[in-house]
Scaffold this active site. Structure first.
Site, short mmCIF file in Angstrom:
data_model
loop_
_atom_site.label_atom_id
_atom_site.label_comp_id
_atom_site.label_asym_id
_atom_site.label_seq_id
_atom_site.Cartn_x
_atom_site.Cartn_y
_atom_site.Cartn_z
N THR A 18 -9.92 -0.69 3.17
CA THR A 18 -9.66 -0.88 1.72
C THR A 18 -10.19 -2.34 1.38
O THR A 18 -10.67 -2.75 2.43
CB THR A 18 -8.31 -0.53 1.01
OG1 THR A 18 -8.29 -0.73 -0.31
CG2 THR A 18 -7.37 -1.47 1.55
N ALA B 64 -15.79 1.57 -7.36
CA ALA B 64 -15.21 2.91 -7.68
C ALA B 64 -16.05 3.55 -8.39
O ALA B 64 -16.30 4.71 -8.15
CB ALA B 64 -13.78 2.58 -8.36
N LYS C 279 -14.62 -2.83 2.83
CA LYS C 279 -15.42 -1.57 2.76
C LYS C 279 -16.80 -1.69 3.08
O LYS C 279 -17.40 -0.67 3.56
CB LYS C 279 -15.11 -0.95 1.34
CG LYS C 279 -13.75 -0.45 1.19
CD LYS C 279 -13.93 0.58 -0.12
CE LYS C 279 -12.25 0.89 -0.70
NZ LYS C 279 -12.23 1.69 -1.98
N ASN D 31 -21.01 -0.52 -19.15
CA ASN D 31 -20.58 -1.52 -18.48
C ASN D 31 -20.76 -2.60 -19.11
O ASN D 31 -21.61 -2.88 -19.92
CB ASN D 31 -21.13 -1.60 -16.93
CG ASN D 31 -20.18 -2.48 -16.22
OD1 ASN D 31 -19.35 -2.54 -16.25
ND2 ASN D 31 -20.94 -3.35 -15.10
N GLY E 48 -17.40 1.07 -16.71
CA GLY E 48 -17.15 0.28 -15.59
C GLY E 48 -18.18 0.50 -14.64
O GLY E 48 -18.72 1.68 -14.44
N SER F 247 0.99 -1.12 -0.10
CA SER F 247 0.07 0.05 0.21
C SER F 247 0.79 1.32 -0.11
O SER F 247 1.73 1.19 0.72
CB SER F 247 -0.65 0.03 1.30
OG SER F 247 -1.51 1.37 1.39
N GLY G 285 -18.19 -0.99 -11.00
CA GLY G 285 -17.89 -1.60 -9.59
C GLY G 285 -17.80 -0.51 -8.64
O GLY G 285 -18.51 0.41 -8.70
N ASN H 146 -14.47 3.96 3.24
CA ASN H 146 -13.04 3.86 2.96
C ASN H 146 -12.27 4.63 4.24
O ASN H 146 -10.86 4.59 4.38
CB ASN H 146 -12.51 4.31 1.68
CG ASN H 146 -12.38 5.72 1.77
OD1 ASN H 146 -13.17 6.60 2.33
ND2 ASN H 146 -11.59 6.32 0.97
P1 ATR Z 1 -13.98 -1.98 -7.75
O1 ATR Z 1 -14.92 -2.26 -6.76
O2 ATR Z 1 -12.67 -1.88 -7.46
O3 ATR Z 1 -14.26 -0.93 -8.68
P2 ATR Z 1 -14.91 -4.40 -9.24
O4 ATR Z 1 -16.41 -4.43 -8.40
O5 ATR Z 1 -14.30 -5.62 -9.29
O6 ATR Z 1 -13.83 -3.51 -8.89
O7 ATR Z 1 -15.53 -3.84 -10.80
C1 ATR Z 1 -14.67 -3.95 -11.74
C2 ATR Z 1 -15.31 -3.42 -13.02
O8 ATR Z 1 -14.37 -3.75 -14.02
C3 ATR Z 1 -16.86 -3.68 -13.04
O9 ATR Z 1 -17.28 -3.00 -14.09
C4 ATR Z 1 -16.52 -4.85 -14.47
O10 ATR Z 1 -17.47 -5.43 -14.94
P3 ATR Z 1 -18.72 -6.27 -14.76
O11 ATR Z 1 -19.64 -5.50 -13.80
O12 ATR Z 1 -19.34 -6.75 -15.85
O13 ATR Z 1 -17.99 -7.47 -13.94
C5 ATR Z 1 -15.11 -4.50 -15.08
N1 ATR Z 1 -14.52 -5.27 -15.76
C6 ATR Z 1 -13.57 -6.27 -15.20
N2 ATR Z 1 -12.97 -7.05 -16.26
C7 ATR Z 1 -13.45 -6.68 -17.38
C8 ATR Z 1 -13.54 -7.24 -18.52
N3 ATR Z 1 -12.52 -7.84 -19.11
N4 ATR Z 1 -14.11 -6.47 -19.56
C9 ATR Z 1 -15.02 -5.38 -19.36
N5 ATR Z 1 -15.17 -5.08 -17.94
C10 ATR Z 1 -14.52 -5.63 -17.13
#
Ligand code: ATR
Length: 280
Positions: A62, A133, A66, A153, A129, A14, A131, A87
């Site tokens: 982290t 974040a 969380k 997404n 995306g 970290s 997730g 966080n």
């Molecule tokens: P965090 O909480 O750190 O943001 P996460 O919850 O694992 O991480 O989210 C990862 C993001 O990356 C998600 O939007 C995921 O898409 P899905 O919701 O469809 O799973 C996206 N992601 C990860 N690998 C991917 C890939 N190979 N292609 C497209 N999107 C991807």
């Protein structure tokens, strides 16, 4: 003497101790920032009891804790509650209060680099995306009244879920990644929040940004590597880019302010952090 720290797993590498030690120095405060790694076979509840006994002034949380931390709090601020993730925890005379500084920190980092563009709330934003974040960032964008914030997404359902956080006048469209790629010309700011492009998959991009407007900005929260494939693609068409490691610093700046009441200046810390990351 401030007793601060971080819980998570894995956290051995970290950057938070480095960041907060710089902040302590800048603020002329003495203190320590300790890593409390909680492995998958350890009892989270037991570590929480230990932390209560240690009387830390505050700590960061982290992945993957969380959400796990929430039942251990005495109070949660509105933003963290809406986002559903914490966080930063403040010890307020024995009461633990949970905050989430990720989205606000991200936005502060972006505003710092592109103040004019961010002042115009009609600029069209696309979040890539959906997730954890993305959740914090979407919340921060709608809370600061951006009019158009779309989310693309791979899994549509997760994006729709995030859009429920909408406040004020923000309009949000949910897109598949293919739909997003076909209309990249419409956007002024792209915010890449997924793990795509992170080492070791450093040649991957979540969508192609080859057709974006030259005047647009592409921001990536991935910082390992710092110069991700999507940012290189953006630069090759003349667009501006924003690096992910700056979010780390600004979310920490908020957390430090919650713990100490002091807002330290960032100065050249983003460049120093870049050198640390590049040397890894
Ligand atoms: P965090 O909480 O750190 O943001 P996460 O919850 O694992 O991480 O989210 C990862 C993001 O990356 C998600 O939007 C995921 O898409 P899905 O919701 O469809 O799973 C996206 N992601 C990860 N690998 C991917 C890939 N190979 N292609 C497209 N999107 C991807």
């Amino acid at each position: 003497m401030y007793q601060l720290g971080l819980i998570g797993y894995p956290i051995k590498h970290s950057l938070s101790p480095w960041i907060h030690e710089q902040f302590l120095k800048k603020a002329n405060l003495s203190g320590r920032y300790t890593l409390f790694e909680i492995g998958p076979n350890e009892s989270f509840a037991q570590v929480m009891e230990e932390l209560k006994r240690k009387e830390l002034d505050g700590f960061n949380v982290t992945v993957p804790y969380k959400q796990t931390i929430i039942p251990y709090l005495d109070e949660i601020d509105t933003e963290a509650e809406s986002i559903g993730a914490v966080n930063t925890v403040l010890n307020d005379n024995g009461r633990w209060i949970g905050y989430n500084t990720d989205g606000k920190g991200y936005l502060r980092a972006l505003e710092n680099k592109f103040p004019k563009l961010l002042a115009d709330k009609t600029n069209k934003i696309l979040i890539l995306g959906a997730g954890g974040a993305a959740r914090g960032i979407y919340y921060a964008l709608t809370a600061s009244d951006f009019e158009y914030v779309d989310i693309a997404n791979r899994t549509i359902e997760s994006a729709s879920h995030i859009a429920k956080l909408k406040m004020g006048k923000t309009k949000t469209e949910i897109l598949s990644l293919i739909e997003a790629e076909n209309k990249v010309k419409e956007y002024d700011i792209f915010i890449q929040t997924s793990s795509v492009g992170m080492n070791p998959n450093h040649e991957d991009t979540i969508i192609s940004v080859n057709d974006i407007k030259k005047t647009s900005i592409v921001s990536d929260i991935v910082y390992q590597p710092i110069d991700t494939a999507i940012l290189r693609q953006a630069r090759s068409v003349g667009a501006a880019v924003h690096f992910g490691h700056t979010m780390l610093i600004y979310q920490a700046q908020y957390a430090f302010e919650i713990w100490t009441g002091k807002r330290v200046s960032i100065g050249s810390m983003d460049k120093e952090l870049q050198l640390i990351l590049e040397g890894r």
